[in-house]
Write an enzyme that holds these catalytic residues in place. Structure first.
Site, PDB file in Angstrom:
ATOM      1  N   THR A   1       7.170  13.603 -38.086  1.00 35.09           N
ATOM      2  CA  THR A   1       7.805  12.438 -38.720  1.00 35.09           C
ATOM      3  C   THR A   1       6.781  11.398 -39.144  1.00 35.09           C
ATOM      4  OG1 THR A   1       9.815  12.731 -37.443  1.00 35.09           O
ATOM      5  CG2 THR A   1       9.439  10.537 -38.289  1.00 35.09           C
TER       6      THR A   1
ATOM      7  N   ASP B   1       6.781  20.300 -39.880  1.00 35.78           N
ATOM      8  CA  ASP B   1       7.689  19.706 -38.899  1.00 35.78           C
ATOM      9  C   ASP B   1       7.400  20.472 -37.610  1.00 35.78           C
ATOM     10  OD1 ASP B   1      10.115  19.522 -37.227  1.00 35.78           O
ATOM     11  OD2 ASP B   1      10.975  18.477 -38.941  1.00 35.78           O
ATOM     12  N   SER B   2       7.270  19.778 -36.489  1.00 30.13           N
ATOM     13  CA  SER B   2       6.824  20.483 -35.284  1.00 30.13           C
ATOM     14  C   SER B   2       7.865  21.464 -34.757  1.00 30.13           C
ATOM     15  CB  SER B   2       6.397  19.504 -34.198  1.00 30.13           C
ATOM     16  OG  SER B   2       7.505  18.947 -33.551  1.00 30.13           O
TER      17      SER B   2
ATOM     18  N   THR C   1       7.243  14.965 -32.771  1.00 34.09           N
ATOM     19  CA  THR C   1       7.609  14.736 -31.373  1.00 34.09           C
ATOM     20  C   THR C   1       8.443  15.876 -30.788  1.00 34.09           C
ATOM     21  OG1 THR C   1       9.560  13.477 -32.050  1.00 34.09           O
ATOM     22  CG2 THR C   1       7.553  12.222 -31.589  1.00 34.09           C
TER      23      THR C   1
ATOM     24  N   GLN D   1      16.423  22.911 -13.277  1.00 37.86           N
ATOM     25  CA  GLN D   1      16.993  22.147 -14.390  1.00 37.86           C
ATOM     26  C   GLN D   1      16.932  20.645 -14.117  1.00 37.86           C
ATOM     27  OE1 GLN D   1      20.933  23.678 -15.251  1.00 37.86           O
ATOM     28  NE2 GLN D   1      20.180  25.773 -15.381  1.00 37.86           N
ATOM     29  N   CYS D   2      16.678  20.251 -12.866  1.00 32.39           N
ATOM     30  CA  CYS D   2      16.583  18.818 -12.544  1.00 32.39           C
ATOM     31  C   CYS D   2      15.334  18.221 -13.184  1.00 32.39           C
ATOM     32  CB  CYS D   2      16.468  18.605 -11.032  1.00 32.39           C
ATOM     33  SG  CYS D   2      17.977  18.956 -10.168  1.00 32.39           S
TER      34      CYS D   2
HETATM   35  N1  ASP Z   1      11.240  16.843 -36.450  1.00 31.05           N
HETATM   36  C1  ASP Z   1      10.084  15.990 -36.245  1.00 31.05           C
HETATM   37  C2  ASP Z   1       8.948  16.854 -35.719  1.00 31.05           C
HETATM   38  O1  ASP Z   1       8.925  17.155 -34.567  1.00 31.05           O
HETATM   39  C3  ASP Z   1      10.395  14.884 -35.303  1.00 31.05           C
HETATM   40  C4  ASP Z   1       9.265  13.921 -35.061  1.00 31.05           C
HETATM   41  O2  ASP Z   1       8.144  14.092 -35.449  1.00 31.05           O
HETATM   42  O3  ASP Z   1       9.513  12.896 -34.422  1.00 31.05           O
HETATM   43  O4  ASP Z   1       8.088  17.211 -36.476  1.00 31.05           O
END
Ligand code: ASP
Length: 361
Positions: free
Chosen positions: A32, A75-76, A107, A296-297
């Site tokens: 992003t 995009d990740s 992210t 999962q916690c």
């Molecule tokens: N979809 C985006 C990614 O991971 C989200 C981000 O970067 O915040 O590339």
């Protein structure tokens, strides 16, 4: 395409820099932070030169900044283990020429990428700081500039007296907090505080000053950097839920050639006692599939045998994941199984703390 094929672009500085100014390499992968809207109104990654123009404060930093961009920013959500191997090679290729590295990354999968890099870069003696943004750099309320500038400061930081590297780790700096990469989890898609450190306190906080928790940061290694070049990708994650059917478990564990699977269990590592489940797990173990029990916690740890519901796991050879995250666990399986070691050594590495990803119980 090899790391040597990617051109390095020195960024201009406002004033002449002293010779001892930190030399940092910014590795732009997409996310992003560098996105803009396409004609259909969806966010897509752009080239970094457009991004740099949106962050004029970068050029004021007393640092020699160089940029290298992946040939195709992504995009990740599209990241793959091959990208992690490439990033590790890229850092290895430029290791001697820079004091630290800042990886601009989306992210969504940043915690997976940071975990993978923490394993691939053994004996890391320089900072590798991942960062990104929740709002693109071009938007007026973007968090990009603030995240990137402080990530660069973290990567440049030295101990005030000794002058040695302050953070010889793979970390994630985001929204004023530095987290060990293999302890991070993305917990927010709407707010700026996107990441949380699980089962381990942050390594630093950025307020008016950068406040490092030096006692928690890994020590400088006693050996030169070793960049690993293989990951085992035939691995899986199997999440338990009440009602999980035998056919689903057998479909996942029966994938041809499967080498390892993270079992996302309940609480302190518990699972249903249904005989078919134990039988399916035992059969997978007999076929040589490594099973890593991860809770999962969000906080706490796996203690196999604490309850009768996990009492048979250790005897089956299922490895308790201690306080590891799923992100760090799946990448640990890829890394350790990629080493191609014998049974005993593989087991021992899967149980050990390799890069601060667990505190063994
Ligand atoms: N979809 C985006 C990614 O991971 C989200 C981000 O970067 O915040 O590339």
């Amino acid at each position: 395409m090899t790391p040597a094929d990617l051109p390095l672009l020195p960024l201009p500085t406002r004033a002449e820099l002293p010779a001892e100014a930190p030399r940092l390499l910014i590795i732009y992968t997409g996310g992003t932070v560098g996105m803009a809207l396409n004609r259909a109104g969806a966010l897509v990654p752009m080239q970094f030169d457009r991004l740099a123009r949106k962050m004029p404060e970068l050029l004021r930093l007393p640092m020699a900044l160089t940029l290298v961009s992946l040939a195709q920013p992504i995009d990740s959500s599209d990241v793959t283990p091959s990208d992690w191997l490439f990033l590790a090679q890229l850092i290895g290729h430029h290791y001697a020429g820079f004091d630290g590295f800042v990886v601009l990354h989306g992210t969504d999968t940043m915690a997976y990428s940071a975990s993978a890099l923490s394993y691939l870069l053994e004996h890391l003696g320089k900072p590798v700081v991942f960062t990104g943004a929740q709002v693109p750099a071009g938007a007026s309320r973007s968090d990009a500039q603030r995240n990137l500038i402080t990530a660069l400061e973290v990567a440049a930081a030295r101990h005030p007296r000794a002058g040695t590297v302050r953070v010889p780790e793979v970390g994630i700096f985001f929204n004023d907090v530095l987290i060990r990469g293999n302890r991070a989890k993305k917990v927010e898609s709407q707010q700026f505080a996107a990441f949380r450190s699980e089962n381990f306190p942050p390594l630093a906080r950025a307020g008016i000053a950068l406040d490092f928790a030096d006692g928690r940061i890994r020590l400088l290694p006693g050996a030169p950097l070793k960049v690993h070049t293989a990951l085992e990708t035939n691995v899986a994650v199997l999440a338990l839920f009440p009602g999980l059917a035998e056919a689903q478990v057998r479909a996942v564990l029966g994938v041809p050639g499967l080498r390892g699977c993270v079992l996302q269990t309940y609480g302190s590592g518990n699972a249903p006692t249904a005989p078919w489940l134990l039988a399916a797990l035992a059969e997978a173990r007999q076929r040589g599939v490594w099973l890593l029990n991860v809770s999962q916690c969000e906080e706490g740890r796996v203690v196999q045998g604490k309850y009768a519901t996990s009492a048979r796991f250790a005897a089956l050879g299922i490895i308790g994941g201690d306080d590891i995250t799923t992100e760090a666990a799946i990448t640990k399986l890829m890394f350790v199984l990629g080493l191609g070691l014998d049974e005993a050594r593989t087991r021992s590495l899967l149980m050990q703390d390799l890069r601060g990803e667990i505190v063994p119980g």
